[in-house]
Design an enzyme around this catalytic site. Structure first.
Site, PDB file in Angstrom:
ATOM      1  N   HIS A   1       0.812  -1.215   0.031  1.00 17.83           N
ATOM      2  CA  HIS A   1       0.024   0.015  -0.009  1.00 17.83           C
ATOM      3  C   HIS A   1       0.752   1.166   0.028  1.00 17.83           C
ATOM      4  CE1 HIS A   1       0.616   1.369   3.925  1.00 17.83           C
ATOM      5  NE2 HIS A   1       0.692   0.286   4.410  1.00 17.83           N
ATOM      6  N   CYS A   2       0.302   2.335  -0.424  1.00 20.62           N
ATOM      7  CA  CYS A   2       0.913   3.575  -0.435  1.00 20.62           C
ATOM      8  C   CYS A   2       0.086   4.616   0.531  1.00 20.62           C
ATOM      9  CB  CYS A   2       1.206   4.120  -1.836  1.00 20.62           C
ATOM     10  SG  CYS A   2      -0.290   4.465  -2.581  1.00 20.62           S
ATOM     11  N   MET A   3       0.006   5.569   0.475  1.00 17.06           N
ATOM     12  CA  MET A   3      -0.597   6.569   1.420  1.00 17.06           C
ATOM     13  C   MET A   3      -1.949   6.537   1.161  1.00 17.06           C
ATOM     14  SD  MET A   3       1.673   9.911   1.489  1.00 17.06           S
ATOM     15  CE  MET A   3       0.830  10.661   2.675  1.00 17.06           C
TER      16      MET A   3
ATOM     17  N   ARG B   1      -3.692   3.973  -1.405  1.00 15.05           N
ATOM     18  CA  ARG B   1      -4.225   2.890  -2.133  1.00 15.05           C
ATOM     19  C   ARG B   1      -3.636   1.594  -1.638  1.00 15.05           C
ATOM     20  NH1 ARG B   1      -4.138   5.333  -8.371  1.00 15.05           N
ATOM     21  NH2 ARG B   1      -4.454   7.758  -7.761  1.00 15.05           N
TER      22      ARG B   1
END
Length: 470
Positions: A26-28, A30
């Protein structure tokens, strides 16, 4: 967390089940999934799940937009999918047949997955750099740089980027599911004081006494260690296969280091350094040729790049620029300005719309300006309203052009909300002031144009055919 169990179950059900998920990260905002069979993914149904804001394929990744609480959703998803956090980003790339066409997306996914995990370090240290610049003589002149408080700000801010090879080694090793301890050692070898002294001396040096080594400074670098950890994955796997069980615990780490030290120092790290220099040349050439219009173009179309996933490649270049040059003069410089144009657009949308649309706009406005989450505004308003698109393009272009003419650049990573402009602090004081002007122009122009032209004869908007739901 248990409260996200239903959300995760629905996601798994519509992506082909846990057997179809080969990896996750995961990113910030998504949740990024690697799936074995894309045909089993029901994109439209995932978009309809309560708790998701949008979903799309970007390269080989299926990205589900959840919001800034995605870090809470991720552990529960990994648990239900039957994958550990460490294994969640192992994509089993070697199980797929080699395809030259797929190489760019694989490389991009590797870089993105490795860097995404160390963004909190870059953001945390970036805030220290930001406050050091704001409170120092170049801006507010609140404290002298010699004060102990300012020295501590400098120490933490500098460490977050100086030791980038070590941080990136950790992210890359997790991404490739290889030995994290040996990867960390390789990263440390690139910034070891003794190695730095050898480079500073400028005298020819041979690894093991007979393998010539290039004298490069790899502090704050990304690509050299990413290449090295990628090679480590195969070295480590090979040694684990051939090493006798009786000596494997000691033999594999030792032999891996013996092999990787000259391979990194004499081959991969210099190649990574050349690639970084090449990217810097391309960026500088683009800036020299296009000038202010490079930032204006990004300011105008960045949000559409985000919607289609095209922004991922550009973001990696921006991270490399910050890690190597100390600043990014194009990508983040323009994308942050685009973010302020989006803020101006949603405020104008709130002013001009009525009833349910006004309520939705109010929620999106708070989410964007305060929370820094752009997806609800991006997918809920911008991409389904023709005039909203026009407003965004005009505001982003004008603000980007102003920023380009003033030569703004991003020096740190930080807030994604109304305080995004603080990312321009960390360099010359004039850069921050000019960035405030450019971001302010983008916001005001988008707000004024939106209020003047309105948002179509249909309060729900119509959107271009490209973005219409089937």
């Amino acid at each position: 967390m248990a409260k996200y169990t239903e959300l995760c179950n629905q996601i798994l059900e519509n992506v082909g089940g846990k057997d179809n998920v080969s990896g996750a990260v995961h990113c910030m905002t998504r949740l990024r999934l690697n799936v074995k069979d894309r045909s089993k993914v029901n994109v439209e149904e995932v978009r309809k799940i309560k708790g998701t804001v949008g979903a799309q394929f970007s390269g080989d990744q299926f990205q589900i937009i959840i919001g800034q609480h995605v870090s809470d959703v991720y552990p529960e998803f990994c648990k239900l999918a039957g994958i550990s956090a460490a294994d969640a980003i192992d994509e089993n790339l070697d199980s797929e047949p080699f395809s030259l066409k797929a190489v760019p997306s694989k490389v991009l996914d590797y870089v993105s997955g490795s860097v995404a995990q160390i963004i909190p370090i870059m953001m945390g240290a970036g805030f220290f750099k930001m406050f050091y610049a704001i409170l120092g003589p170049d801006l507010m002149n609140v404290m002298p740089n010699e004060s102990q408080f300012m020295q501590m700000l400098y120490l933490v801010g500098n460490a977050g980027f100086y030791f980038m090879p070590i941080f990136a080694a950790w992210g890359a090793a997790k991404k490739l599911n290889t030995s994290i301890p040996i990867a960390l050692l390789l990263g440390a070898l690139l910034v070891d004081p003794n190695f730095i002294n050898i480079v500073a001396a400028g005298e020819p040096f041979n690894v093991y006494g007979f393998i010539p080594m290039q004298l490069n400074n790899y502090t704050q670098s990304l690509i050299p260690i990413l290449l090295s950890v990628w090679a480590l994955k195969y070295v480590w796997r090979f040694l684990n296969k051939i090493m006798p069980s009786a000596i494997k615990v000691i033999g594999v780490p030792f032999v891996a280091v013996v092999i990787m030290v000259p391979l990194m120092y004499c081959g991969l790290a210099p190649i990574g350094n050349w690639i970084g220099e090449g990217i810097a040349i391309i960026v500088n050439t683009l800036y020299d040729v296009a000038g202010p219009f490079a930032i204006a173009f990004i300011g105008a179309f960045w949000m559409f790049m985000v919607a289609t996933g095209m922004h991922i490649a550009a973001i990696q270049i921006a991270f490399i620029n910050i890690a190597t040059l100390g600043y990014d003069p194009i990508v983040l410089a323009g994308s942050n300005i685009a973010n302020y144009a989006l803020m101006g657009m949603i405020v104008a949308y709130f002013i001009r719309t009525k009833n349910e649309e006004k309520q939705m706009a109010a929620a999106n406005m708070i989410t964007l300006l305060v929370g820094g989450i752009s997806e609800p505004t991006l997918f809920g308003v911008l991409l389904r309203n023709k005039r909203a698109m026009i407003v965004q393009v005009i505001g982003g272009f004008v603000g980007g052009l102003v920023g380009g003419l003033l030569g703004v650049a991003v020096y740190t990573l930080g807030a994604a909300n109304v305080l995004t402009v603080l990312q321009y602090a960390g360099g010359p004081g004039s850069n921050f002031v000019n960035a405030c002007i450019a971001c302010g122009v983008a916001f005001v122009v988008a707000l004024v144009v939106g209020v003047v032209i309105g948002f179509n004869d249909d309060s729900n908007g119509e959107g271009f055919k490209l973005f219409k739901k089937k």
